[in-house]
Design a protein around this motif. Structure first.
Motif, mmCIF file in Angstrom:
data_model
loop_
_atom_site.group_PDB
_atom_site.id
_atom_site.type_symbol
_atom_site.label_atom_id
_atom_site.label_comp_id
_atom_site.label_asym_id
_atom_site.label_seq_id
_atom_site.Cartn_x
_atom_site.Cartn_y
_atom_site.Cartn_z
ATOM 1 N N LEU A 166 -31.716 -17.440 -11.142
ATOM 2 C CA LEU A 166 -31.617 -17.699 -12.579
ATOM 3 C C LEU A 166 -30.175 -17.545 -13.059
ATOM 4 O O LEU A 166 -29.735 -18.273 -13.956
ATOM 5 C CB LEU A 166 -32.552 -16.771 -13.345
ATOM 6 N N ALA A 167 -29.426 -16.630 -12.471
ATOM 7 C CA ALA A 167 -28.005 -16.491 -12.809
ATOM 8 C C ALA A 167 -27.214 -17.694 -12.306
ATOM 9 O O ALA A 167 -26.264 -18.143 -12.969
ATOM 10 C CB ALA A 167 -27.443 -15.201 -12.220
ATOM 11 N N TRP A 168 -27.588 -18.245 -11.145
ATOM 12 C CA TRP A 168 -26.935 -19.455 -10.654
ATOM 13 C C TRP A 168 -27.160 -20.613 -11.623
ATOM 14 O O TRP A 168 -26.265 -21.410 -11.844
ATOM 15 C CB TRP A 168 -27.467 -19.831 -9.281
ATOM 16 N N LEU A 169 -28.356 -20.699 -12.184
ATOM 17 C CA LEU A 169 -28.614 -21.756 -13.168
ATOM 18 C C LEU A 169 -27.772 -21.560 -14.426
ATOM 19 O O LEU A 169 -27.362 -22.537 -15.055
ATOM 20 C CB LEU A 169 -30.101 -21.795 -13.535
ATOM 21 N N ASN A 170 -27.508 -20.319 -14.785
ATOM 22 C CA ASN A 170 -26.694 -20.060 -15.970
ATOM 23 C C ASN A 170 -25.215 -20.324 -15.735
ATOM 24 O O ASN A 170 -24.439 -20.306 -16.683
ATOM 25 C CB ASN A 170 -26.892 -18.629 -16.461
ATOM 26 N N ARG A 171 -24.810 -20.553 -14.490
ATOM 27 C CA ARG A 171 -23.416 -20.932 -14.237
ATOM 28 C C ARG A 171 -23.099 -22.300 -14.807
ATOM 29 O O ARG A 171 -21.958 -22.589 -15.126
ATOM 30 C CB ARG A 171 -23.132 -20.963 -12.733
ATOM 31 N N PHE A 172 -24.127 -23.145 -14.910
ATOM 32 C CA PHE A 172 -23.919 -24.475 -15.464
ATOM 33 C C PHE A 172 -23.880 -24.353 -16.987
ATOM 34 O O PHE A 172 -24.857 -23.947 -17.617
ATOM 35 C CB PHE A 172 -25.026 -25.425 -15.013
ATOM 36 N N ARG A 173 -22.764 -24.723 -17.555
ATOM 37 C CA ARG A 173 -22.519 -24.478 -18.969
ATOM 38 C C ARG A 173 -23.557 -25.126 -19.873
ATOM 39 O O ARG A 173 -23.911 -24.585 -20.906
ATOM 40 C CB ARG A 173 -21.121 -25.000 -19.308
ATOM 41 N N ARG A 174 -24.075 -26.245 -19.488
ATOM 42 C CA ARG A 174 -25.035 -26.964 -20.322
ATOM 43 C C ARG A 174 -26.391 -26.253 -20.370
ATOM 44 O O ARG A 174 -27.197 -26.511 -21.253
ATOM 45 C CB ARG A 174 -25.215 -28.383 -19.764
ATOM 46 N N LEU A 175 -26.661 -25.353 -19.439
ATOM 47 C CA LEU A 175 -27.959 -24.693 -19.364
ATOM 48 C C LEU A 175 -27.980 -23.300 -19.981
ATOM 49 O O LEU A 175 -29.032 -22.677 -20.050
ATOM 50 C CB LEU A 175 -28.413 -24.607 -17.905
ATOM 51 N N ILE A 176 -26.827 -22.791 -20.421
ATOM 52 C CA ILE A 176 -26.801 -21.456 -21.020
ATOM 53 C C ILE A 176 -27.485 -21.467 -22.384
ATOM 54 O O ILE A 176 -28.272 -20.599 -22.712
ATOM 55 C CB ILE A 176 -25.353 -20.949 -21.141
ATOM 56 N N ILE A 177 -27.168 -22.465 -23.191
ATOM 57 C CA ILE A 177 -27.779 -22.650 -24.502
ATOM 58 C C ILE A 177 -28.353 -24.054 -24.535
ATOM 59 O O ILE A 177 -27.710 -25.010 -24.096
ATOM 60 C CB ILE A 177 -26.744 -22.471 -25.637
ATOM 61 N N ARG A 178 -29.540 -24.181 -25.078
ATOM 62 C CA ARG A 178 -30.177 -25.492 -25.145
ATOM 63 C C ARG A 178 -29.682 -26.219 -26.389
ATOM 64 O O ARG A 178 -29.910 -25.792 -27.510
ATOM 65 C CB ARG A 178 -31.698 -25.326 -25.200
ATOM 66 N N TYR A 179 -28.987 -27.341 -26.181
ATOM 67 C CA TYR A 179 -28.469 -28.144 -27.287
ATOM 68 C C TYR A 179 -29.372 -29.336 -27.595
ATOM 69 O O TYR A 179 -29.275 -29.929 -28.648
ATOM 70 C CB TYR A 179 -27.061 -28.649 -26.966
ATOM 71 N N GLU A 180 -30.227 -29.716 -26.660
ATOM 72 C CA GLU A 180 -31.081 -30.881 -26.818
ATOM 73 C C GLU A 180 -32.321 -30.508 -27.624
ATOM 74 O O GLU A 180 -32.892 -29.450 -27.424
ATOM 75 C CB GLU A 180 -31.522 -31.433 -25.458
ATOM 76 N N GLN A 181 -32.748 -31.408 -28.491
ATOM 77 C CA GLN A 181 -33.980 -31.154 -29.235
ATOM 78 C C GLN A 181 -35.204 -31.580 -28.441
ATOM 79 O O GLN A 181 -36.276 -31.023 -28.617
ATOM 80 C CB GLN A 181 -33.953 -31.867 -30.579
#
Length: 183
Positions: A143-158
């Motif tokens: 799960l921390a590896w997934l958070n390395r990707f900047r787009r996945l830290i905060i959800r911007y898509e509706q």
């Protein structure tokens, strides 16, 4: 296809798996938020992921923040892809599934047994959290590896399907890194 390459190289381990979730806040809100069940309405998404012994993501499922993790466990286990190793039928069944006290409910244990998976779920009031130890750290690391990707830290898509595609792309990149490292 990436999971099959790891399986052919002998680095995909189906004997033990771990399950956990992580909440991701939504910046602009999201459309897939259900009616809250006694809690305040929060916008965001939970990522439930199942990983093997080495931290390879086998299955990922998204749910709204307000939905309980234990209700999504069966759907997450059903989201596991079939991986063909050599010749024969694709494998989807795990040996043992480690989870924390969040999943200590009868429906979770019986759901695992129905799928012929041995549940290793910490019990409330009986087991200490540290006993889960090394098996639980693996899923936390993924799960921390997934958070390395900047787009996945905060959800911007509706829309949830776009965010799910980004999460699956992140899981594919993690598998690709493991192929480069192991194979």
């Amino acid at each position: 296809m990436l999971l099959e390459q790891l399986a052919d190289a002998g680095y995909l381990d189906w004997s033990r798996a771990s399950l956990d979730s992580a909440a991701v806040p939504a910046k602009r809100g999201c459309r897939d938020r259900p009616e809250p069940d006694g809690s305040r309405a929060e916008s965001g998404t939970k990522r439930l992921s199942v990983v093997d012994r080495k931290g390879t993501p086998l299955g990922v499922r998204l749910s709204p923040v307000n939905r309980r993790d234990s209700r999504m466990m069966a759907l997450t286990l059903d989201a596991l892809p079939g991986v063909r190793h050599g010749h024969g039928r694709p494998r989807k069944r795990l040996g043992k599934l480690h989870a924390d006290k969040t999943y200590d409910q009868h429906r979770c244990r019986s759901g695992c047994r129905k799928r012929r998976i041995m549940p290793r779920i910490a019990r409330r009031g009986m087991d200490h959290s540290e006993r889960l130890g090394r098996h639980h750290r693996v899923v936390e690391r993924t799960l921390a590896w997934l958070n390395r990707f900047r787009r996945l830290i905060i959800r911007y898509e509706q829309r949830a399907d776009i965010h799910e595609d980004f999460v699956l792309l992140g899981c594919a990149l993690i598998c690709l890194n493991q192929i480069r490292r192991f194979c």
